[in-house]
Design an enzyme around this catalytic site. Structure first.
Site, PDB file in Angstrom:
ATOM      1  N   ASP A 246      -4.386   2.071   2.638  1.00  0.00           N
ATOM      2  CA  ASP A 246      -5.499   2.498   1.797  1.00  0.00           C
ATOM      3  C   ASP A 246      -6.405   3.350   2.667  1.00  0.00           C
ATOM      4  OD1 ASP A 246      -6.679   2.688  -0.702  1.00  0.00           O
ATOM      5  OD2 ASP A 246      -8.170   1.183  -0.217  1.00  0.00           O
TER       6      ASP A 246
ATOM      7  N   PRO B 117       4.148  10.655  -1.410  1.00  0.00           N
ATOM      8  CA  PRO B 117       5.174  11.115  -0.463  1.00  0.00           C
ATOM      9  C   PRO B 117       4.571  11.688   0.816  1.00  0.00           C
ATOM     10  CG  PRO B 117       5.089  12.551  -2.410  1.00  0.00           C
ATOM     11  CD  PRO B 117       4.147  11.418  -2.671  1.00  0.00           C
TER      12      PRO B 117
END
Ligand code: IMP
Length: 185
Positions: free
Chosen positions: A64, A9
């Site tokens: 990533d 989140p």
């Protein structure tokens, strides 16, 4: 609308806040995907994208990221997630205990994909240093031990807006927004 596929989140909060003023809206899909073991973040996202593309209709974004510490030869880098879960930020501080060289950088690689289309990759880097002790309750992951260049505070001591003013992820988001802007023209 772009689907940001992330279980984190904190990443969603940062990218939404960075892109909203630029008119780009995101929805979050809280779903994990396999991450291969590779030396470069872009190889990790490229393989993941092939799997995500088969599961998510429409345009999607994956992120990533890694923390690369100079004195540790770039470790944890692509292994940041594993190292976070095992020794954690306090473990990195311990490894750096007697180390005078504190330099480090965060790097984010974004992949914007859609089934049947070649993916686009965007990068963002933030240079900084490793704090002597973890500080702050903000952010996530290694934020409490990373001090961006030009600041005395860790990312953990900053608001989302303050982190976004200098962060690796916000820079990747700006590169993505520039690409989307060009596409509209
Ligand atoms: P991921 O593989 O991109 O999810 O991230 C690898 C590890 O680095 C995870 O443990 C994250 O919590 C951490 N990480 C990723 N981005 C950040 C960041 O912006 N600040 C601090 N830690 C991060």
């Amino acid at each position: 609308m772009i689907t940001f596929v992330t279980t984190n989140p904190g990443k969603f909060r940062e990218v939404s806040a960075a892109l909203a003023p630029l008119g780009v809206r995101l929805r979050r899909l809280d779903r994990a995907y396999p991450e291969i073991q590779a030396d470069r973040l872009r190889d990790v996202v490229t393989v993941a994208a092939g799997i995500v593309a088969r599961q998510v209709p429409g345009e999607f974004l994956i992120d990533d990221s890694g923390l690369f510490v100079d004195a540790l030869g770039g470790f944890p880098g692509v292994y940041s997630s594993y190292v976070y879960r095992t020794i954690g930020p306090a473990g990195i501080v311990t490894l750096m205990n007697k180390e005078a060289r504190r330099g480090a950088r965060f790097e984010t690689v974004f992949l914007l994909g859609r089934r049947g289309r070649p993916p686009r990759i965007f990068r963002g880097v933030c240079e900084g240093s490793i704090a002597r002790t973890p500080r702050g309750r903000g952010g996530f992951g290694f934020d409490p031990i990373f001090v961006p260049r030009g600041s005395r505070r860790t990312f953990g001591e900053m608001s989302v807006e303050e982190k976004n003013a200098v962060s690796h992820r916000a820079r990747a988001a700006e590169a993505l927004a520039r690409h989307l802007g060009r596409r509209l023209r």
